[in-house]
Design a protein around this motif. Structure first.
Motif, PDB file in Angstrom:
ATOM      1  N   VAL A   1      51.859  38.152  42.327  1.00 50.00           N
ATOM      2  CA  VAL A   1      52.626  36.958  41.924  1.00 50.00           C
ATOM      3  C   VAL A   1      52.821  36.042  43.140  1.00 50.00           C
ATOM      4  O   VAL A   1      52.629  34.827  43.064  1.00 50.00           O
ATOM      5  CB  VAL A   1      53.989  37.358  41.315  1.00 50.00           C
ATOM      6  CG1 VAL A   1      54.877  36.136  41.109  1.00 50.00           C
ATOM      7  CG2 VAL A   1      53.777  38.094  39.992  1.00 50.00           C
ATOM      8  N   GLN A   2      53.173  36.644  44.273  1.00 54.71           N
ATOM      9  CA  GLN A   2      53.395  35.816  45.474  1.00 54.71           C
ATOM     10  C   GLN A   2      52.110  35.105  45.902  1.00 54.71           C
ATOM     11  O   GLN A   2      52.134  33.969  46.368  1.00 54.71           O
ATOM     12  CB  GLN A   2      53.946  36.683  46.611  1.00 54.71           C
ATOM     13  CG  GLN A   2      55.393  37.099  46.327  1.00 54.71           C
ATOM     14  CD  GLN A   2      55.911  38.176  47.263  1.00 54.71           C
ATOM     15  OE1 GLN A   2      55.140  39.009  47.750  1.00 54.71           O
ATOM     16  NE2 GLN A   2      57.214  38.186  47.510  1.00 54.71           N
TER      17      GLN A   2
ATOM     18  N   GLN B   1      45.960  37.113  34.994  1.00 53.61           N
ATOM     19  CA  GLN B   1      44.921  36.279  34.366  1.00 53.61           C
ATOM     20  C   GLN B   1      44.153  35.529  35.445  1.00 53.61           C
ATOM     21  O   GLN B   1      42.931  35.469  35.422  1.00 53.61           O
ATOM     22  CB  GLN B   1      45.564  35.233  33.443  1.00 53.61           C
ATOM     23  CG  GLN B   1      45.837  35.689  32.039  1.00 53.61           C
ATOM     24  CD  GLN B   1      44.571  36.038  31.279  1.00 53.61           C
ATOM     25  OE1 GLN B   1      44.290  37.216  31.096  1.00 53.61           O
ATOM     26  NE2 GLN B   1      43.800  35.064  30.855  1.00 53.61           N
ATOM     27  N   LEU B   2      44.917  34.953  36.400  1.00 54.52           N
ATOM     28  CA  LEU B   2      44.278  34.151  37.451  1.00 54.52           C
ATOM     29  C   LEU B   2      43.425  35.022  38.356  1.00 54.52           C
ATOM     30  O   LEU B   2      42.440  34.571  38.936  1.00 54.52           O
ATOM     31  CB  LEU B   2      45.357  33.413  38.274  1.00 54.52           C
ATOM     32  CG  LEU B   2      46.184  32.393  37.479  1.00 54.52           C
ATOM     33  CD1 LEU B   2      47.396  31.926  38.282  1.00 54.52           C
ATOM     34  CD2 LEU B   2      45.313  31.189  37.088  1.00 54.52           C
ATOM     35  N   ASP B   3      43.775  36.290  38.448  1.00 54.49           N
ATOM     36  CA  ASP B   3      43.085  37.201  39.356  1.00 54.49           C
ATOM     37  C   ASP B   3      41.781  37.750  38.764  1.00 54.49           C
ATOM     38  O   ASP B   3      41.015  38.404  39.459  1.00 54.49           O
ATOM     39  CB  ASP B   3      44.025  38.361  39.706  1.00 54.49           C
ATOM     40  CG  ASP B   3      43.520  39.182  40.872  1.00 54.49           C
ATOM     41  OD1 ASP B   3      43.212  38.578  41.914  1.00 54.49           O
ATOM     42  OD2 ASP B   3      43.407  40.415  40.738  1.00 54.49           O
ATOM     43  N   GLY B   4      41.565  37.521  37.473  1.00 53.52           N
ATOM     44  CA  GLY B   4      40.306  37.985  36.867  1.00 53.52           C
ATOM     45  C   GLY B   4      40.481  39.269  36.092  1.00 53.52           C
ATOM     46  O   GLY B   4      41.599  39.723  35.855  1.00 53.52           O
TER      47      GLY B   4
ATOM     48  N   VAL C   1      44.828  47.926  35.112  1.00 53.54           N
ATOM     49  CA  VAL C   1      43.978  48.425  36.187  1.00 53.54           C
ATOM     50  C   VAL C   1      42.980  47.339  36.571  1.00 53.54           C
ATOM     51  O   VAL C   1      42.087  46.997  35.794  1.00 53.54           O
ATOM     52  CB  VAL C   1      43.245  49.720  35.737  1.00 53.54           C
ATOM     53  CG1 VAL C   1      42.717  50.449  36.960  1.00 53.54           C
ATOM     54  CG2 VAL C   1      44.166  50.641  34.951  1.00 53.54           C
ATOM     55  N   SER C   2      43.179  46.793  37.773  1.00 50.87           N
ATOM     56  CA  SER C   2      42.282  45.742  38.246  1.00 50.87           C
ATOM     57  C   SER C   2      41.112  46.362  38.989  1.00 50.87           C
ATOM     58  O   SER C   2      41.225  47.449  39.571  1.00 50.87           O
ATOM     59  CB  SER C   2      43.025  44.786  39.179  1.00 50.87           C
ATOM     60  OG  SER C   2      43.955  44.042  38.428  1.00 50.87           O
TER      61      SER C   2
ATOM     62  N   THR D   1      33.125  41.649  37.877  1.00 56.77           N
ATOM     63  CA  THR D   1      33.905  41.663  36.638  1.00 56.77           C
ATOM     64  C   THR D   1      33.139  42.332  35.496  1.00 56.77           C
ATOM     65  O   THR D   1      33.691  43.211  34.824  1.00 56.77           O
ATOM     66  CB  THR D   1      34.307  40.216  36.286  1.00 56.77           C
ATOM     67  OG1 THR D   1      35.229  39.792  37.278  1.00 56.77           O
ATOM     68  CG2 THR D   1      34.975  40.117  34.931  1.00 56.77           C
ATOM     69  N   PRO D   2      31.867  41.992  35.237  1.00 56.56           N
ATOM     70  CA  PRO D   2      31.165  42.658  34.136  1.00 56.56           C
ATOM     71  C   PRO D   2      31.039  44.170  34.348  1.00 56.56           C
ATOM     72  O   PRO D   2      31.187  44.948  33.404  1.00 56.56           O
ATOM     73  CB  PRO D   2      29.775  42.003  34.126  1.00 56.56           C
ATOM     74  CG  PRO D   2      29.903  40.757  34.928  1.00 56.56           C
ATOM     75  CD  PRO D   2      31.064  40.915  35.841  1.00 56.56           C
ATOM     76  N   ASP D   3      30.797  44.579  35.597  1.00 57.71           N
ATOM     77  CA  ASP D   3      30.687  46.030  35.860  1.00 57.71           C
ATOM     78  C   ASP D   3      32.014  46.716  35.558  1.00 57.71           C
ATOM     79  O   ASP D   3      32.058  47.827  35.028  1.00 57.71           O
ATOM     80  CB  ASP D   3      30.299  46.298  37.321  1.00 57.71           C
ATOM     81  CG  ASP D   3      28.819  46.030  37.555  1.00 57.71           C
ATOM     82  OD1 ASP D   3      28.106  45.780  36.557  1.00 57.71           O
ATOM     83  OD2 ASP D   3      28.395  46.048  38.728  1.00 57.71           O
ATOM     84  N   TRP D   4      33.125  46.034  35.903  1.00 55.06           N
ATOM     85  CA  TRP D   4      34.435  46.646  35.658  1.00 55.06           C
ATOM     86  C   TRP D   4      34.721  46.685  34.148  1.00 55.06           C
ATOM     87  O   TRP D   4      35.197  47.689  33.621  1.00 55.06           O
ATOM     88  CB  TRP D   4      35.529  45.894  36.415  1.00 55.06           C
ATOM     89  CG  TRP D   4      36.897  46.510  36.301  1.00 55.06           C
ATOM     90  CD1 TRP D   4      38.035  45.908  35.907  1.00 55.06           C
ATOM     91  CD2 TRP D   4      37.246  47.879  36.582  1.00 55.06           C
ATOM     92  NE1 TRP D   4      39.088  46.788  35.923  1.00 55.06           N
ATOM     93  CE2 TRP D   4      38.638  48.014  36.328  1.00 55.06           C
ATOM     94  CE3 TRP D   4      36.533  49.006  37.018  1.00 55.06           C
ATOM     95  CZ2 TRP D   4      39.318  49.219  36.498  1.00 55.06           C
ATOM     96  CZ3 TRP D   4      37.224  50.213  37.183  1.00 55.06           C
ATOM     97  CH2 TRP D   4      38.593  50.309  36.925  1.00 55.06           C
TER      98      TRP D   4
END
Ligand code: FAD
Ligand code: MLT
Ligand code: ZN
Length: 468
Positions: A260-261, A336-339, A388-389, A396-399
């Motif tokens: 958030v920060q 959301q912003l972090d992907g 879980v990020s 992103t697709p692999d995750w």
């Protein structure tokens, strides 16, 4: 078959049957799902909803009720067949009655939650449902998902706040259960079938909601500590000291606070050093501010003395209280912003939360070294958003391709602890297949029988809630 679009335009007026620029209705908040509806229809009242449902049934078209479209599970997103009709409830936004004496308000389904909170406050009452999406979600959507939020600890889920409902059934009949009664034992309580049914059994068009006395005093604090077990001890201490005045207790891992920060640089400064865990908590009551402050501060001092918490920030103004709360409320947006992240909305018995975290974290770290768990949520309800990020360096697709495997790691532990794989967001089209893994065949069979009884043609939000 009647020409649906021609008849729908005749029924609602051409400007309320949309067939172009549908992206906002056809994609979910997280951007995970998108569909291609035949049309988006915007009825003005219950009679128009009923006529529209009859028309859909006559044309053999399935329909997707949509409120504020803030579902975390793609619940309000149509499929890509081009054969579904989105029914937006936005124009059903009238307040039908507010009765401070009865402590109720009767409202249409499309009312925005935040507007209802303000309306209650104008009448010196509290409508306690409170969640991050309150500026855009609608009360009909809240009821259809049995939404939780940050004050369940004191006031319960949406289900606990609903006294009556009006519902348009799959055949277009209007079921009027709009009673403002606290007691009514006259057979099966039918309203509960539609609460949490995610629009699969009928369309909610209005509701009678419970109101509570407006709080006069409020205290908010942000505390830092070392372990989830200490959070549990703090919860026990605060509830013991404050009783029913203790209304919210929200857990945040340090990683989620830091996120958030990072994405909201105007977030308030917190502590001089990092701490692994945080909570934001709130107490309120109808008495004097000084008395509430004293009880709250004494309890927190005792937590500091006993070493349960490392440090604490007490809000000294409404502005500061809001800023501290925003750290918690902005986590979803920051994620959301972090992907891409793999989201979980689990519940275990409140007392099992520390054991749950201790068990799952090493399993995830072993399977995915460098994985970034973002753990936060409604600890007072045993409900965690165990998100879980992706590990640094993974695409992103692999995750996203790992979703099923990550889900099994997390949700098998939930199941072993007699928990729930969806505590407050519902199932939609994201989690409906998990029914088959974590509900018994008997439970699923009973649900299917209810669905068939109420919607024999399967036209109400198909592909959601029940496994396909
Ligand atoms: P929609 O997303 O439009 O629809 C949700 C489901 O309800 C769909 O299945 C839809 O078909 C059905 N539906 C909608 N309206 C009706 C109706 N009138 N009749 C029948 N079915 C209908 N949820 C929580 O529980 N707690 C939280 O703390 C929380 N925080 C959130 C924070 C953010 C930032 C966001 C984006 C979401 C959050 N949510 C939370 C999830 C979401 O806001 C809730 O599920 C909310 O109740 C959905 O309301 P909505 O009006 O947006 O419904
Ligand atoms: C919350 O508690 O913030 C919400 O339920 C949304 C989320 O899961 O992020
Ligand atoms: Zn939540």
């Amino acid at each position: 078959m009647p020409d649906f679009l021609t008849q729908a335009r005749a029924l609602l007026g051409p400007s309320h049957v949309l067939t172009t620029e549908l992206a906002a209705y056809a994609t979910d908040w997280r951007g995970k799902f998108s569909g291609a509806p035949l049309a988006v229809c915007r009825p003005a009242d219950t009679a128009q909803v009923a006529a529209l449902v009859k028309l859909c049934a006559a044309c053999g078209l399935s329909l997707v009720p949509q409120g504020g479209n803030t579902s975390m599970c793609g619940g309000a997103t149509p499929d890509d067949s081009g054969q579904q009709v989105v029914i937006s409830l936005s124009r059903l936004n009238r307040v039908l009655e507010i009765s401070p004496l009865n402590n109720t308000m009767t409202v249409e389904a499309g009312c925005i939650l935040q507007n209802l909170q303000h309306l209650a406050a104008e009448h010196d009452r509290l409508f306690p449902l409170s969640l991050g999406a309150e500026g855009s979600c609608q009360i009909g959507g809240n009821i259809a998902t049995n939404a939780g939020g940050v004050q369940v600890l004191r006031y319960g889920n949406t289900r606990d706040l609903v006294l009556g409902l009006e519902v348009v059934l799959a055949d277009g009949q209007v079921l009027n259960l709009l009673k403002a009664l606290r007691k009514d034992n006259t057979g099966y309580d039918l309203k509960h079938l539609f609460i949490g049914a995610e629009g699969t059994l009928g369309i909610i068009t209005a509701a009678v909601l419970k109101l509570f006395p407006a709080p006069r005093a409020k205290a908010v604090a942000f505390a830092a500590f070392q372990t989830p077990q200490q959070a549990l001890e703090l919860l026990g201490l605060m509830r013991g000291a404050m009783g029913d005045r203790f209304t919210a207790f929200e857990l945040m891992s340090d990683a989620s606070v830091k996120l958030v920060q990072q994405y909201f640089p105007a977030s308030p400064a917190l502590f001089g050093q990092s701490h692994p865990w945080h909570v934001v908590m709130q107490a309120s009551d109808g008495g004097a501010q000084a008395a509430l402050d004293q009880a709250f501060e004494t309890a927190l001092e005792s937590a500091l003395e006993r070493g349960i918490i490392d440090d604490v920030l007490l809000a000294s103004s409404e502005t500061q209280a809001r800023e501290l709360w925003m750290v918690r409320e902005n986590i979803s947006e920051a994620q959301q912003l972090d992907g891409a992240n793999i989201k979980h909305d689990i519940a275990v018995p409140v007392s099992s939360v520390p054991a749950f975290i201790d068990e799952v974290l090493p399993l995830l770290q072993a399977a995915y070294p460098g994985v970034r768990p973002m753990i936060y949520g409604h600890l007072g309800d045993g409900n965690l958003h165990f998100n879980v990020s992706r590990p640094a360096g993974m695409s992103t697709p692999d995750w996203q391709a790992e979703t099923d495997r990550v889900n099994v790691i997390v949700l098998d532990v939930v199941a072993r602890m007699q928990g729930s794989f969806s505590a407050e967001h519902g199932l939609g089209q994201l989690k409906n297949h998990e029914m088959a893994l974590y509900k018994t065949p008997l439970e699923i069979d009973l649900m299917r029988r209810l669905k068939n009884a109420l919607d024999p043609k399967g036209l109400m939000n198909p592909g959601k809630l029940l496994p396909n």
